[in-house]
Enzyme design. Sequence first.
Site, PDB file in Angstrom:
ATOM      1  N   SER A 197     -57.126 -17.555  31.551  1.00 45.37           N
ATOM      2  CA  SER A 197     -55.973 -17.119  32.315  1.00 45.37           C
ATOM      3  C   SER A 197     -54.699 -17.015  31.482  1.00 45.37           C
ATOM      4  O   SER A 197     -54.540 -16.090  30.705  1.00 45.37           O
ATOM      5  CB  SER A 197     -55.788 -18.058  33.498  1.00 45.37           C
ATOM      6  OG  SER A 197     -55.151 -17.389  34.547  1.00 45.37           O
ATOM      7  N   GLU A 235     -52.488  -7.705  20.742  1.00 45.55           N
ATOM      8  CA  GLU A 235     -52.315  -6.262  20.919  1.00 45.55           C
ATOM      9  C   GLU A 235     -50.877  -5.787  20.720  1.00 45.55           C
ATOM     10  O   GLU A 235     -50.650  -4.609  20.440  1.00 45.55           O
ATOM     11  CB  GLU A 235     -52.819  -5.861  22.304  1.00 45.55           C
ATOM     12  CG  GLU A 235     -54.324  -6.071  22.470  1.00 45.55           C
ATOM     13  CD  GLU A 235     -54.847  -5.594  23.809  1.00 45.55           C
ATOM     14  OE1 GLU A 235     -54.076  -5.018  24.597  1.00 45.55           O
ATOM     15  OE2 GLU A 235     -56.057  -5.804  24.079  1.00 45.55           O
ATOM     16  N   LYS A 287     -60.738 -14.481  32.709  1.00 48.15           N
ATOM     17  CA  LYS A 287     -60.142 -14.572  34.038  1.00 48.15           C
ATOM     18  C   LYS A 287     -59.039 -13.531  34.128  1.00 48.15           C
ATOM     19  O   LYS A 287     -57.970 -13.697  33.581  1.00 48.15           O
ATOM     20  CB  LYS A 287     -59.577 -15.980  34.257  1.00 48.15           C
ATOM     21  CG  LYS A 287     -58.774 -16.121  35.526  1.00 48.15           C
ATOM     22  CD  LYS A 287     -59.669 -15.979  36.758  1.00 48.15           C
ATOM     23  CE  LYS A 287     -58.864 -16.164  38.024  1.00 48.15           C
ATOM     24  NZ  LYS A 287     -57.889 -15.085  38.252  1.00 48.15           N
TER      25      LYS A 287
END
Length: 501
Positions: free
Chosen positions: A330, A341, A355
């Site tokens: 999470s 990224e 998740k």
Amino acid sequence: MDQKDINEGSKDGARNEEKTAESGTDPKNGFLRIKKFHFAMLLFFLVFLTAGITTFALAFGEDKPAVKVIREREEFAKLYDAYDTIKNDYYEDVDQEKLINGAIDGMLEALDDPYSDYMSKEDAKSFHQSLSSSFEGIGAEIQERDGHIVIVTPLKGSPAEKAGLKPEDRIMSVDGKSLQGKSSTEAVALIRGKKGTDVKLSILRHGAQQPVDITITRDTIPIETVYGEMLEDGIAKVQITNFSEKTAAELVDVLNDMQEKGMKGLILDVRQNPGGLLDQAVKISSLFVPEGKVLFKVEDRQGNVEEFASENKNNHNIPLVVVIDKGSASASEILAGAVSESANVPLVGEKSFGKGTVQRAEDFSDGSNMKFTTEKWLTPEGNWIHKKGIKPDYEVSLPDYASLPFIDPENELKVSSASEQVKAAQKMLKALGYNPGREDGYYDEKTKEAVKAFQQDKKLEGTGTLKGSSTIELMNALREKIEKDDPQIQKAIEVLKKEIK
């Protein structure tokens, strides 16, 4: 997302544990938006309003208005019929509130979503307490998966970690009560308790034939969530165990301390971190992602996408590596995805938990609560990692002995014993440099001699039998070896040294 958003796990206390969060997670991780509403009172009002109108219409010979009111929400006709039939014709008096709560619970169960559930007043109280930075319990993030309660991760320094619980361990029962088919919320209610009290868990580890009973003494779970240390050549390692109310501030303090000690590169360790508060994940990610770069995205059922960007103008430009594993869930995955990224930060370790959904929690007027999934969250590049996880740039696994099953200190392992527990002990001894002669689970004289040598080195009574303090010391020694020889951290150091140069 202007309400209080949290990235919450099913864990005890600080996350809905045992709940993880546990939970780790329980261990259920996800975003949660909390607000109050009066659904329960509205439901009561609708039931009695329609009943009253029907009675009035029948008494005065006009039933069309009553039928119209009842059928305005045609989908509820069956629910009303079932409620009235049970209330009037069941062979015993029924609890009206229990029936309505059961109906709500049933609707959430029908979603077949482990992150959506109904919480009674007591469970909801525990849930709200879990949003604070301290709690009492065993400290493990858990999740309901395919009808079973599975540990996502134990929290650092918690009784669960000290007892040897591992991610993917299945909790079969609590104090003799089976958890088969129970929700993570129900499991939390059984596992949580006051500091100093004991709870017996029956644990089945992957690959083991039989579950093992583990008695754990509940305690106050450490509220500290950030731990820093200097390693070698100016490289600092900072571990974040979960994202609670003060984690971002803690991290800033630790980073400042590391810089004063000559930090040239940073390893950010979020292994076995089940998540936590969303705002903390945003603040921490923003420390390492340039201003304006996307941290994550949220997509609703209509496909509308909202982006959340870094707002911090004072980013840390120090070389960084983030370490993840299957217990990173999470909020941890938001951090990993954001730095990977949007800031080209390398990831080391194992694929994360996976998740990728957003939950909202809403309180009923009677104090109960329901939590349900409302949206997806995506990485900056639009990847949905749900049930997939985030794959690291450098995949490095821990050695096999890092996942050996817990050995019950109450069991006596001695010559002629034969069991999975003996096999685990033999593998631990071998990993620590004590040759047991075999690893098939049969306790022979060679194994006894290995145990005696270990006991002598640890200044324990050299009985050659494993029980009590000898068993605990064996497991502690193995844990220390895993931490010292950690191949994931070693790889992170290797990658960082190239970045520093």
